[in-house]
Design a protein around this motif. Structure first.
Motif, short mmCIF file in Angstrom:
data_model
loop_
_atom_site.label_atom_id
_atom_site.label_comp_id
_atom_site.label_asym_id
_atom_site.label_seq_id
_atom_site.Cartn_x
_atom_site.Cartn_y
_atom_site.Cartn_z
N HIS A 38 -9.39 -1.36 4.39
CA HIS A 38 -9.82 0.04 4.03
C HIS A 38 -9.59 0.75 5.36
N THR A 39 -7.93 1.33 5.45
CA THR A 39 -7.88 2.14 6.68
C THR A 39 -8.40 3.28 6.94
N ASP A 40 -8.98 3.95 5.86
CA ASP A 40 -9.64 5.21 5.95
C ASP A 40 -11.18 5.11 6.67
N THR A 41 -11.61 3.91 6.39
CA THR A 41 -13.21 3.82 6.92
C THR A 41 -13.25 2.70 8.12
N GLU A 42 -12.17 1.63 8.16
CA GLU A 42 -12.44 0.78 9.15
C GLU A 42 -11.19 1.07 10.35
N ASP A 43 -11.47 0.71 11.52
CA ASP A 43 -10.47 1.13 12.42
C ASP A 43 -9.21 -0.13 12.54
N LEU A 44 -8.35 0.28 13.25
CA LEU A 44 -7.19 -0.78 13.49
C LEU A 44 -8.02 -2.26 14.03
N ALA A 45 -8.72 -2.05 15.11
CA ALA A 45 -9.07 -3.58 15.43
C ALA A 45 -9.99 -4.11 14.24
N ALA A 93 -2.95 13.45 4.04
CA ALA A 93 -3.25 14.25 5.22
C ALA A 93 -2.84 13.78 6.52
N ARG A 94 -2.62 12.52 6.61
CA ARG A 94 -1.67 11.93 7.81
C ARG A 94 -0.34 12.39 7.83
N ASP A 95 0.32 12.23 6.58
CA ASP A 95 1.58 12.64 6.60
C ASP A 95 2.53 12.21 7.61
N VAL A 96 2.53 10.93 8.06
CA VAL A 96 3.32 10.68 9.06
C VAL A 96 4.67 10.93 9.44
N LYS A 97 5.36 11.11 8.09
CA LYS A 97 6.68 11.38 8.11
C LYS A 97 7.33 12.59 7.72
N GLY A 113 0.83 -1.25 -0.06
CA GLY A 113 0.05 0.08 0.12
C GLY A 113 0.90 1.35 0.07
N LEU A 114 0.26 2.29 -0.07
CA LEU A 114 0.94 3.49 -0.26
C LEU A 114 1.47 3.94 1.11
N SER A 115 2.66 4.86 1.05
CA SER A 115 3.06 5.21 2.19
C SER A 115 2.15 5.90 3.05
N GLY A 116 2.19 5.54 4.18
CA GLY A 116 1.11 6.12 5.32
C GLY A 116 -0.20 5.35 5.36
N SER A 117 -0.30 4.52 4.52
CA SER A 117 -1.65 3.82 4.47
C SER A 117 -2.00 2.90 5.69
N GLY A 118 -0.87 2.50 6.45
CA GLY A 118 -1.25 1.61 7.51
C GLY A 118 -0.37 0.21 7.45
N LYS A 119 0.50 -0.09 6.93
CA LYS A 119 1.19 -1.40 6.51
C LYS A 119 1.75 -1.63 7.78
N SER A 120 2.79 -0.69 8.23
CA SER A 120 3.43 -0.99 9.44
C SER A 120 2.39 -0.98 10.80
N THR A 121 1.47 -0.05 10.69
CA THR A 121 0.60 -0.19 11.94
C THR A 121 -0.05 -1.51 12.40
N VAL A 122 -0.66 -1.88 11.19
CA VAL A 122 -1.51 -3.20 10.99
C VAL A 122 -0.62 -4.19 11.42
N1 LIG Z 1 -7.40 1.89 10.45
C1 LIG Z 1 -6.15 2.16 10.60
N2 LIG Z 1 -5.34 1.19 10.30
C2 LIG Z 1 -3.93 1.76 10.38
N3 LIG Z 1 -3.49 3.01 10.53
C3 LIG Z 1 -4.24 3.92 11.02
C4 LIG Z 1 -5.63 3.53 10.81
N4 LIG Z 1 -6.20 4.62 10.92
C5 LIG Z 1 -5.48 5.77 11.18
N5 LIG Z 1 -4.28 5.07 10.92
C6 LIG Z 1 -3.04 6.01 11.16
O1 LIG Z 1 -2.35 6.02 10.08
C7 LIG Z 1 -0.95 5.98 9.97
C8 LIG Z 1 -0.29 5.00 9.05
O2 LIG Z 1 0.89 5.08 9.16
P1 LIG Z 1 1.94 3.70 9.09
O3 LIG Z 1 1.42 2.42 9.68
O4 LIG Z 1 3.47 4.19 9.30
O5 LIG Z 1 1.82 3.24 7.53
P2 LIG Z 1 2.77 2.89 6.33
O6 LIG Z 1 3.81 1.76 7.24
O7 LIG Z 1 1.84 2.26 5.26
O8 LIG Z 1 3.61 4.00 5.84
C9 LIG Z 1 -0.69 6.01 11.60
O9 LIG Z 1 -0.27 7.01 12.04
C10 LIG Z 1 -1.73 5.23 12.05
O10 LIG Z 1 -2.10 5.49 13.54
#
Ligand SMILES: Nc1ncnc2c1ncn2[C@@H]1O[C@H](COP(=O)(O)OP(=O)(O)O)[C@@H](O)[C@H]1O
Ligand SMILES: Nc1ncnc2c1ncn2[C@@H]1O[C@H](COP(=O)(O)OS(=O)(=O)O)[C@@H](OP(=O)(O)O)[C@H]1O
Length: 196
Positions: free
Chosen positions: A175-182, A139-143, A33-42
């Motif tokens: 779909h990390t824009d509409t579903e939460d992490l859980a 919009a998240r622009d984590v980094k 997925g795109l940078s900031g999509s949530g790969k690392s977080t999930v």
């Molecule tokens: N449903 C979600 N799943 C994953 N991340 C989410 C979600 N909603 C918001 N976020 C946020 O989006 C950001 C994703 O960053 P990150 O995991 O580093 O993405 P990537 O590894 O794809 O670059 C984090 O700040 C995270 O807290």
């Protein structure tokens, strides 16, 4: 390069024996997925649950791969192709070692992801599309990289000046824009439950 002949070595302890010892099968969970999509977080949240369940895991991501093994590669097309090829080979070794490997790379090209599927074996490969619109990632622009990319400070930035080829039929579609992490974590866990 001259032709190199390599004869595979057979060892007495094999992958089946390691799986038996571990009490679960190995697997490659490939997050794309795109940078900031949530790969690392999930990936991180899934690994935590698996670890608590005594599953042997390892996360491969940019921090531990692009800073070390692949620190000679850039973000040009050929750099990304070689990045994913090497990661596929490393994931395959970890699979043979008996681990559930979670990889978190943009991996923007379909053909590279398909090659990894071939390398590790289709039955061991789970493609997880971490889908999130570019506007949300930006919009998240984590980094702070999107801001720099828009300012022309980072060339070949995925989604802006370099393509992302979305998976057409991923095994898991988040779909990390509409579903939460859980919810995302639950989707991944429920899919892999029968495979481990
Ligand atoms: N449903 C979600 N799943 C994953 N991340 C989410 C979600 N909603 C918001 N976020 C946020 O989006 C950001 C994703 O960053 P990150 O995991 O580093 O993405 P990537 O590894 O794809 O670059 C984090 O700040 C995270 O807290
Ligand atoms: N040009 C460009 N394009 C995309 N991403 C960039 C770029 N330059 C640096 N970064 C940061 O590096 C992370 C992506 O590295 P990957 O190894 O996953 O990329 S790739 O799979 O080879 O395309 C990516 O990390 P994530 O945000 O975790 O995805 C970015 O933070």
């Amino acid at each position: 390069m001259s032709k190199v002949i390599v004869i595979p070595q057979i060892h007495d302890v094999n992958a089946e024996m390691r799986a038996e010892l571990n009490g679960h099968k190995p697997l490659v969970l490939w997050f794309t997925g795109l940078s900031g999509s949530g790969k690392s977080t999930v990936a991180n949240a899934v690994e935590k649950v698996l670890h608590e369940r005594k599953t042997r895991t390892y996360i491969l991501d940019g921090d531990n791969v692009r800073r070390g093994l692949n620190n000679d590669l850039d973000f040009s097309e050929s750099g990304r192709v070689e990045n994913i090829r090497r990661i596929g080979e490393v994931a395959n070794l970890m699979l043979d070692a008996g681990l559930v490997v979670l990889t978190a790379f943009v991996s923007p090209f379909k053909s590279d992801r398909e090659k990894v599927r071939q390398t590790v074996g289709a039955e061991n490969f789970v493609e997880v599309f971490v889908d999130c619109p570019l506007e949300v990632c930006e919009a998240r622009d984590v980094k702070g990289l999107y801001k720099k990319a828009r300012a022309g400070e980072i060339p070949d930035f995925t989604g802006i000046s370099s393509p992302f080829e979305a998976p057409e039929s991923p095994d898991i579609h988040l779909h990390t824009d509409t579903e939460d992490l859980a919810e995302s974590v639950a989707k991944v866990l429920s899919f892999i439950e029968k495979k481990l």
